[in-house]
Design a protein around this motif. Structure first.
Motif, PDB file in Angstrom:
ATOM      1  N   ARG A  74       2.218  -5.310   2.604  1.00 23.64           N
ATOM      2  CA  ARG A  74       2.387  -4.832   3.922  1.00 23.64           C
ATOM      3  C   ARG A  74       3.852  -4.630   4.162  1.00 23.64           C
ATOM      4  NH1 ARG A  74       1.445  -9.315   8.255  1.00 23.64           N
ATOM      5  NH2 ARG A  74       1.728  -7.685   9.471  1.00 23.64           N
ATOM      6  N   MET A  75       4.172  -3.769   5.195  1.00 24.17           N
ATOM      7  CA  MET A  75       6.133  -3.372   5.463  1.00 24.17           C
ATOM      8  C   MET A  75       5.812  -3.709   7.121  1.00 24.17           C
ATOM      9  SD  MET A  75       8.204  -0.313   4.488  1.00 24.17           S
ATOM     10  CE  MET A  75       6.925   1.048   4.912  1.00 24.17           C
ATOM     11  N   GLY A  96       2.676   4.742   4.142  1.00 28.65           N
ATOM     12  CA  GLY A  96       1.165   5.011   3.646  1.00 28.65           C
ATOM     13  C   GLY A  96       0.736   3.909   2.860  1.00 28.65           C
ATOM     14  N   LEU A  97       1.417   3.779   1.568  1.00 35.41           N
ATOM     15  CA  LEU A  97       0.965   2.887   0.837  1.00 35.41           C
ATOM     16  C   LEU A  97       0.926   1.445   1.343  1.00 35.41           C
ATOM     17  CD1 LEU A  97       2.992   3.860  -2.536  1.00 35.41           C
ATOM     18  CD2 LEU A  97       0.470   3.893  -2.189  1.00 35.41           C
ATOM     19  N   SER A  98       1.757   0.900   1.902  1.00 36.00           N
ATOM     20  CA  SER A  98       1.786  -0.512   2.598  1.00 36.00           C
ATOM     21  C   SER A  98       0.556  -0.618   3.820  1.00 36.00           C
ATOM     22  CB  SER A  98       2.915  -0.658   3.264  1.00 36.00           C
ATOM     23  OG  SER A  98       3.297   0.051   4.436  1.00 36.00           O
ATOM     24  N   ALA A  99       0.227   0.446   4.430  1.00 35.63           N
ATOM     25  CA  ALA A  99      -0.979   0.560   5.064  1.00 35.63           C
ATOM     26  C   ALA A  99      -2.271   0.324   4.417  1.00 35.63           C
ATOM     27  CB  ALA A  99      -0.796   1.885   6.254  1.00 35.63           C
ATOM     28  N   ALA A 100      -2.450   1.018   3.610  1.00 41.73           N
ATOM     29  CA  ALA A 100      -3.319   1.224   2.704  1.00 41.73           C
ATOM     30  C   ALA A 100      -3.593  -0.156   1.903  1.00 41.73           C
ATOM     31  CB  ALA A 100      -3.389   2.151   1.402  1.00 41.73           C
ATOM     32  N   MET A 101      -2.556  -0.576   1.488  1.00 42.77           N
ATOM     33  CA  MET A 101      -2.877  -2.091   0.934  1.00 42.77           C
ATOM     34  C   MET A 101      -3.331  -2.861   1.823  1.00 42.77           C
ATOM     35  SD  MET A 101       0.287  -2.490  -1.999  1.00 42.77           S
ATOM     36  CE  MET A 101       1.587  -1.856  -1.127  1.00 42.77           C
ATOM     37  N   GLU A 102      -2.672  -3.108   2.978  1.00 39.64           N
ATOM     38  CA  GLU A 102      -3.191  -3.899   4.115  1.00 39.64           C
ATOM     39  C   GLU A 102      -4.660  -3.794   4.316  1.00 39.64           C
ATOM     40  OE1 GLU A 102      -1.433  -6.133   8.107  1.00 39.64           O
ATOM     41  OE2 GLU A 102      -0.482  -4.253   7.208  1.00 39.64           O
ATOM     42  N   LYS A 147      -3.483   3.432  -7.917  1.00 39.64           N
ATOM     43  CA  LYS A 147      -2.413   3.796  -7.032  1.00 39.64           C
ATOM     44  C   LYS A 147      -2.386   5.183  -6.316  1.00 39.64           C
ATOM     45  CE  LYS A 147       1.086   5.467  -9.230  1.00 39.64           C
ATOM     46  NZ  LYS A 147       2.135   5.305 -10.276  1.00 39.64           N
ATOM     47  N   ASP A 148      -3.169   6.097  -7.182  1.00 43.62           N
ATOM     48  CA  ASP A 148      -3.230   7.462  -6.670  1.00 43.62           C
ATOM     49  C   ASP A 148      -4.232   7.430  -5.301  1.00 43.62           C
ATOM     50  OD1 ASP A 148      -1.542   8.458  -8.209  1.00 43.62           O
ATOM     51  OD2 ASP A 148      -2.814   9.150  -9.672  1.00 43.62           O
ATOM     52  N   LEU A 149      -5.374   6.707  -5.500  1.00 39.95           N
ATOM     53  CA  LEU A 149      -6.158   6.588  -4.410  1.00 39.95           C
ATOM     54  C   LEU A 149      -5.896   5.925  -3.229  1.00 39.95           C
ATOM     55  CD1 LEU A 149      -9.356   6.860  -3.361  1.00 39.95           C
ATOM     56  CD2 LEU A 149      -9.895   4.795  -4.840  1.00 39.95           C
ATOM     57  N   LEU A 150      -5.037   4.710  -3.516  1.00 39.24           N
ATOM     58  CA  LEU A 150      -4.367   4.028  -2.499  1.00 39.24           C
ATOM     59  C   LEU A 150      -3.511   5.037  -1.623  1.00 39.24           C
ATOM     60  CD1 LEU A 150      -4.461   1.101  -1.843  1.00 39.24           C
ATOM     61  CD2 LEU A 150      -2.194   0.849  -3.075  1.00 39.24           C
ATOM     62  N   GLY A 151      -2.560   5.886  -2.528  1.00 35.91           N
ATOM     63  CA  GLY A 151      -1.791   6.996  -1.855  1.00 35.91           C
ATOM     64  C   GLY A 151      -2.614   7.838  -0.945  1.00 35.91           C
ATOM     65  N   ALA A 152      -3.723   8.363  -1.102  1.00 35.99           N
ATOM     66  CA  ALA A 152      -4.995   9.068  -0.443  1.00 35.99           C
ATOM     67  C   ALA A 152      -5.320   8.234   0.871  1.00 35.99           C
ATOM     68  CB  ALA A 152      -5.862   9.663  -1.408  1.00 35.99           C
ATOM     69  N   ILE A 153      -5.696   7.198   0.613  1.00 37.28           N
ATOM     70  CA  ILE A 153      -6.043   6.147   1.847  1.00 37.28           C
ATOM     71  C   ILE A 153      -5.152   6.146   2.746  1.00 37.28           C
ATOM     72  CG2 ILE A 153      -6.770   3.905   2.402  1.00 37.28           C
ATOM     73  CD1 ILE A 153      -8.134   3.687  -0.136  1.00 37.28           C
ATOM     74  N   GLY A 154      -3.667   6.005   2.367  1.00 39.65           N
ATOM     75  CA  GLY A 154      -2.536   5.764   2.853  1.00 39.65           C
ATOM     76  C   GLY A 154      -2.171   7.053   3.938  1.00 39.65           C
ATOM     77  N   LEU A 155      -2.586   8.042   3.106  1.00 42.10           N
ATOM     78  CA  LEU A 155      -2.151   9.597   3.948  1.00 42.10           C
ATOM     79  C   LEU A 155      -3.126   9.748   5.063  1.00 42.10           C
ATOM     80  CD1 LEU A 155      -0.633  12.170   3.258  1.00 42.10           C
ATOM     81  CD2 LEU A 155      -2.470  13.029   2.442  1.00 42.10           C
ATOM     82  N   LEU A 156      -4.627   9.306   4.773  1.00 46.24           N
ATOM     83  CA  LEU A 156      -5.484   9.189   6.036  1.00 46.24           C
ATOM     84  C   LEU A 156      -5.119   8.409   7.189  1.00 46.24           C
ATOM     85  CD1 LEU A 156      -8.839   9.681   3.826  1.00 46.24           C
ATOM     86  CD2 LEU A 156      -7.854  11.341   5.052  1.00 46.24           C
TER      87      LEU A 156
END
Length: 294
Positions: free
Chosen positions: A158-159, A208-214, A273-282
């Motif tokens: 998270r960030m 985006g990545l931090s939002a997706a991970m959380e 990681k790439d799927l996480l990036g797509a989730i973060g973008l959404l």
């Protein structure tokens, strides 16, 4: 090379899966199968009836094949988080006919663990980011700060607003050192015109990545969001593969490796990681996500 999964022609029970493993040279206990189901490496078996007289659950043909594939991959990917990339990659490539999306929700949590990665792995990733950001006039203090802050954000999954400010300041100090860019007010952009690398782009990706991970860690990623993220992933990949040779030809120096051709193994290793990036973008910039139909 012998591919035991190619011999599977029908669904099977838990007993069949254990027997398949033995025939392929693997000694597996039933509790391992149950654990893999709980972790999303396998889907739950389909149940028939209720109560004591019910028949044993049945695993789909695709799951029975996946089980044998997982066993063969376990020697090179012994840790469950890494092994979870196998169903993720199959789902991203071939869809729900092979791996249902309900299984992917569990597999994503397994891949991320509890949202915390080993600190040394995050530090290595931070050094990789530094290689993209680095300016020859940046100070060692600024470089070390980027690696430390990147590792902290990646490690926690998270960030915070304060971390975001600090990371952006650190990235700017490395990518656009004041001794070079301070007086001019210019913004540095590296790489080809179609995909310039800037501090703004770096921070958008990190947000985006931090939002997706959380979201994954807190089990807030729904099946519908995963389906949309898969569409984003596939459309982005299709577009990237089409323009990749041109991007590589237009890029020189250390940035060129960002657009080098990758192997199938690398694609699988990067799919989480790439799927996480797509989730973060959404989650953070849905208007930027591709909208074309597949």
């Amino acid at each position: 090379m012998d591919e035991p999964w190619s011999r599977v022609t029908e669904p099977g029970t838990l007993e069949d899966l254990v027997s398949d493993a033995l025939d392929a040279g693997y000694e597996i206990k039933e509790r391992t199968v149950h654990d893999w189901v709980a972790r999303g490496l396998l889907d739950s078996p389909k149940r028939h009836g209720k109560g004591r007289g019910s028949r044993p659950g049945v695993y789909a043909i695709e799951q029975r094949k996946l089980f044998l594939l997982l066993l063969s991959k376990r020697e090179e990917m012994p840790r469950l988080p890494a092994l979870a990339l196998v169903p993720l990659g199959i789902w991203l490539g071939w869809g729900e006919e092979y791996v249902p999306v309900r299984q992917i929700r569990r597999a994503m949590r397994t891949w991320l663990g509890d949202g915390r990665r080993r600190l040394e792995v995050c530090q290595e990733a931070g050094k990789g980011v530094l290689g993209q950001l680095d300016h020859p006039m940046a100070s060692d203090t600024a470089r070390n700060r980027v690696v430390r802050l990147f590792a902290e954000v990646s490690y926690s999954g998270r960030m915070t607003p304060l971390q975001r400010v600090e990371l952006e300041e650190a990235a700017q100090a490395v990518f656009e050192p004041k001794t070079v860019f301070g007086a001019s007010g210019l913004i540095r952009a590296e790489g080809p015109a179609q995909a310039p690398f800037t501090v703004e782009m770096f921070m958008a990706r990190m947000t985006g990545l931090s939002a997706a991970m959380e979201a994954v860690r807190q089990d807030k990623v729904t099946e519908d969001m995963l389906r949309r993220a898969r569409r984003v992933y596939r459309e982005s990949k299709e577009h990237y593969f089409a323009i990749r040779p041109a991007l590589e030809a237009q890029t020189t120096g250390r940035m060129a490796q960002m657009f080098a051709e990758t192997s199938a193994e690398t694609e699988i290793n990067d799919c989480g990681k790439d799927l996480l990036g797509a989730i973060g973008l959404l989650l953070t910039a849905p208007a930027s996500a591709p909208v074309h139909r597949m």
